[in-house]
Design a protein around this motif. Structure first.
Motif, PDB file in Angstrom:
ATOM      1  N   ASP A   1       0.735  -0.963   0.000  1.00 19.73           N
ATOM      2  CA  ASP A   1       0.067   0.039   0.016  1.00 19.73           C
ATOM      3  C   ASP A   1       0.953   1.418   0.165  1.00 19.73           C
ATOM      4  N   PRO A   2       0.539   2.169  -1.017  1.00 22.63           N
ATOM      5  CA  PRO A   2       1.375   3.372  -0.875  1.00 22.63           C
ATOM      6  C   PRO A   2       1.275   4.158   0.463  1.00 22.63           C
ATOM      7  N   ILE A   3       2.246   4.920   0.982  1.00 24.39           N
ATOM      8  CA  ILE A   3       2.231   5.595   2.175  1.00 24.39           C
ATOM      9  C   ILE A   3       1.238   6.953   1.880  1.00 24.39           C
ATOM     10  N   ILE A   4       0.344   7.158   2.620  1.00 22.15           N
ATOM     11  CA  ILE A   4      -0.343   8.529   2.560  1.00 22.15           C
ATOM     12  C   ILE A   4       0.190   9.670   3.317  1.00 22.15           C
ATOM     13  N   THR A   5       0.987  10.354   2.641  1.00 20.08           N
ATOM     14  CA  THR A   5       1.672  11.453   3.427  1.00 20.08           C
ATOM     15  C   THR A   5       0.707  12.848   3.583  1.00 20.08           C
ATOM     16  N   THR A   6       1.078  13.790   4.428  1.00 13.09           N
ATOM     17  CA  THR A   6       0.337  14.886   4.429  1.00 13.09           C
ATOM     18  C   THR A   6       0.188  15.650   3.213  1.00 13.09           C
TER      19      THR A   6
ATOM     20  N   THR B   1       0.318  14.279   0.173  1.00 15.98           N
ATOM     21  CA  THR B   1      -0.570  13.464  -0.617  1.00 15.98           C
ATOM     22  C   THR B   1      -2.068  13.986  -0.221  1.00 15.98           C
ATOM     23  N   LYS B   2      -2.332  13.883   0.872  1.00 14.46           N
ATOM     24  CA  LYS B   2      -3.693  14.286   1.512  1.00 14.46           C
ATOM     25  C   LYS B   2      -4.095  15.673   1.256  1.00 14.46           C
ATOM     26  N   ILE B   3      -3.145  16.609   1.225  1.00 19.08           N
ATOM     27  CA  ILE B   3      -3.576  18.051   0.892  1.00 19.08           C
ATOM     28  C   ILE B   3      -3.656  18.107  -0.592  1.00 19.08           C
ATOM     29  N   PHE B   4      -2.968  17.545  -1.486  1.00 17.65           N
ATOM     30  CA  PHE B   4      -3.050  17.687  -3.022  1.00 17.65           C
ATOM     31  C   PHE B   4      -4.521  16.888  -3.288  1.00 17.65           C
ATOM     32  N   GLU B   5      -4.774  15.640  -2.759  1.00 18.15           N
ATOM     33  CA  GLU B   5      -6.297  15.257  -3.163  1.00 18.15           C
ATOM     34  C   GLU B   5      -7.402  15.962  -2.608  1.00 18.15           C
ATOM     35  N   TYR B   6      -7.241  16.779  -1.504  1.00 14.47           N
ATOM     36  CA  TYR B   6      -8.277  17.649  -0.903  1.00 14.47           C
ATOM     37  C   TYR B   6      -8.515  18.955  -2.022  1.00 14.47           C
ATOM     38  N   LEU B   7      -7.388  19.487  -2.518  1.00 17.96           N
ATOM     39  CA  LEU B   7      -7.444  20.727  -3.202  1.00 17.96           C
ATOM     40  C   LEU B   7      -7.617  20.078  -4.624  1.00 17.96           C
ATOM     41  N   ASN B   8      -7.487  19.023  -5.037  1.00 15.47           N
ATOM     42  CA  ASN B   8      -7.847  18.448  -6.345  1.00 15.47           C
ATOM     43  C   ASN B   8      -9.337  18.574  -6.869  1.00 15.47           C
ATOM     44  N   ILE B   9     -10.183  18.592  -5.501  1.00  6.45           N
ATOM     45  CA  ILE B   9     -11.602  18.651  -5.871  1.00  6.45           C
ATOM     46  C   ILE B   9     -12.022  20.177  -5.817  1.00  6.45           C
ATOM     47  N   GLU B  10     -12.832  20.595  -6.792  1.00  3.02           N
ATOM     48  CA  GLU B  10     -13.121  21.953  -6.701  1.00  3.02           C
ATOM     49  C   GLU B  10     -13.913  22.493  -5.715  1.00  3.02           C
ATOM     50  N   ALA B  11     -15.033  21.392  -5.316  1.00  3.05           N
ATOM     51  CA  ALA B  11     -15.995  21.873  -4.175  1.00  3.05           C
ATOM     52  C   ALA B  11     -15.213  22.238  -3.055  1.00  3.05           C
TER      53      ALA B  11
ATOM     54  N   ASN C   1      -6.385  19.218   6.878  1.00  2.00           N
ATOM     55  CA  ASN C   1      -5.805  17.882   6.724  1.00  2.00           C
ATOM     56  C   ASN C   1      -5.080  17.548   7.999  1.00  2.00           C
ATOM     57  N   ASP C   2      -5.395  17.814   9.307  1.00  2.00           N
ATOM     58  CA  ASP C   2      -4.895  17.467  10.544  1.00  2.00           C
ATOM     59  C   ASP C   2      -3.600  17.919  10.954  1.00  2.00           C
ATOM     60  N   VAL C   3      -3.212  19.294  10.287  1.00  2.00           N
ATOM     61  CA  VAL C   3      -1.797  19.771  10.811  1.00  2.00           C
ATOM     62  C   VAL C   3      -2.335  20.979  11.645  1.00  2.00           C
ATOM     63  N   ALA C   4      -1.833  20.896  12.912  1.00  2.00           N
ATOM     64  CA  ALA C   4      -2.280  21.853  14.098  1.00  2.00           C
ATOM     65  C   ALA C   4      -1.526  22.997  13.762  1.00  2.00           C
ATOM     66  N   ILE C   5      -2.340  23.801  13.032  1.00  5.09           N
ATOM     67  CA  ILE C   5      -1.829  25.385  12.850  1.00  5.09           C
ATOM     68  C   ILE C   5      -2.522  26.178  13.566  1.00  5.09           C
ATOM     69  N   ASN C   6      -1.817  27.100  14.284  1.00  2.00           N
ATOM     70  CA  ASN C   6      -2.798  28.356  15.180  1.00  2.00           C
ATOM     71  C   ASN C   6      -3.661  28.849  14.294  1.00  2.00           C
ATOM     72  N   ALA C   7      -4.740  29.249  14.764  1.00  2.00           N
ATOM     73  CA  ALA C   7      -5.850  29.983  14.076  1.00  2.00           C
ATOM     74  C   ALA C   7      -5.284  31.486  13.917  1.00  2.00           C
ATOM     75  N   ASN C   8      -4.515  31.728  14.745  1.00  2.00           N
ATOM     76  CA  ASN C   8      -3.901  33.293  14.613  1.00  2.00           C
ATOM     77  C   ASN C   8      -2.884  33.417  13.831  1.00  2.00           C
TER      78      ASN C   8
ATOM     79  N   PHE D   1      11.179  24.213   0.060  1.00  2.00           N
ATOM     80  CA  PHE D   1       9.762  23.721   0.569  1.00  2.00           C
ATOM     81  C   PHE D   1       9.814  22.772   1.942  1.00  2.00           C
ATOM     82  N   LEU D   2       8.942  22.805   2.317  1.00  2.00           N
ATOM     83  CA  LEU D   2       8.850  22.146   3.943  1.00  2.00           C
ATOM     84  C   LEU D   2       7.739  20.862   3.809  1.00  2.00           C
ATOM     85  N   LYS D   3       8.377  19.764   4.191  1.00  2.00           N
ATOM     86  CA  LYS D   3       7.639  18.553   3.998  1.00  2.00           C
ATOM     87  C   LYS D   3       7.881  17.615   5.354  1.00  2.00           C
ATOM     88  N   LYS D   4       6.754  17.136   5.797  1.00  2.00           N
ATOM     89  CA  LYS D   4       6.847  16.183   6.857  1.00  2.00           C
ATOM     90  C   LYS D   4       6.954  14.702   6.225  1.00  2.00           C
TER      91      LYS D   4
END
Length: 276
Positions: free
Chosen positions: A124-129, A131-141, A173-180, A273-276
């Motif tokens: 199984d391919p490793i689902i990285t952060t 990958t999740k971000i790209f798949e999410y933004l690849n949907i127009e809605a 996509n589950d990355v805890a960035i402060n709302a401020n 670029f930064l990557k997890k």
């Protein structure tokens, strides 16, 4: 001797001879009778012997038949008993065999299952952060929804929207960035504090990676812009890339094309670029 005496003597001798002859004939008849009787008795005896032999033979044959029949019966009973014993052994073995096989094969089945699961996990391919971000933004809605949330976070303004947009994308996509978080420097520091790694080689970019440009004039360590890498416009050409950022006023879309290799009067080139 006188004549009378002589006659009497002859008569007497004649009588004796006659009696002797009669006696001889009588003996002969008796002999013949006895012979005839003896012959008849012998024939009867012979016939009796033949019948006895025939009877004895029939008795032997009957005894042989009875013995053969008894042997067949005994043999049949023996076969039935042996069949019952064999059937009992087979049935007992059959009842015992599944339990043994089940006990024997259970660990093997478990091992095969574990092995299959291990192989599946490796395959199984490793689902990285990224990958999740790209798949999410690849949907127009999803892009439409995330833009609306970002504008609200930016007090309803589309100007200076990039950091709010990227922060909201990461949080979704589950990355805890402060709302401020509101500046590129704050976003960069938040990611590096979560052990995101820095890479300056643009050829190593993967869809969904968070990119940063060169520093602002006079501000070392403060990139001027940030965006999400969405793939090369042409495979193998690292000059132009499809990106996602908050420059909605200029492009009327958060998804657009950008040159990564040069710096213009309005846009700085790619730095890392930064990557997890």
């Amino acid at each position: 001797m006188n004549k009378d005496e002589l006659l009497n003597k002859e008569s007497k001798e004649s009588k004796e001879n006659s009696e002797l002859i009669d006696k001889l004939y009588s003996n002969k008849d008796n002999t013949l009778k006895n012979a005839s009787k003896s012959k008849h008795t012998g024939t009867t005896k012979l016939n009796s012997d033949n019948e006895s032999k025939k009877y004895i033979k029939e008795m032997h044959e009957l005894a042989d038949k009875n013995e053969f029949r008894n042997n067949v019966v005994v043999l049949g009973l023996g076969l039935v008993i042996v069949s019952i014993i064999i059937f009992s052994i087979v049935m007992n073995t059959s009842f015992m065999k599944p339990k043994t096989e089940a006990a024997a094969t259970k660990p093997v089945t478990k091992t095969l299952t574990d092995s299959t699961q291990t192989k599946a996990k490796v395959a199984d391919p490793i689902i990285t952060t990224s990958t999740k971000i790209f798949e999410y933004l690849n949907i127009e809605a999803n892009r439409t929804t995330i833009l609306e949330k970002s504008i609200k976070l930016n007090n309803g303004s589309q100007n200076g929207l990039t950091v709010h947009l990227l922060s909201e994308i990461l949080r979704t996509n589950d990355v805890a960035i402060n709302a401020n978080t509101s500046t590129v420097k704050q976003l960069m520091d938040s990611l590096t504090s979560m052990d995101w790694k820095k890479n300056t080689d643009a050829t190593k970019l993967q869809k969904g990676d968070i990119c940063f440009t060169t520093d602002m004039p006079g501000k070392t360590g403060v990139p001027s812009h940030a965006y999400v890498f969405m793939g090369w416009v042409k495979d193998g050409n690292t000059e132009y890339a499809n990106i996602c950022d908050g420059q909605i006023e200029e492009y009327n879309n958060i998804l657009h094309k950008r040159n990564l290799s040069i710096t213009t009067t309005k846009k700085d080139k790619f730095s890392f670029f930064l990557k997890k």
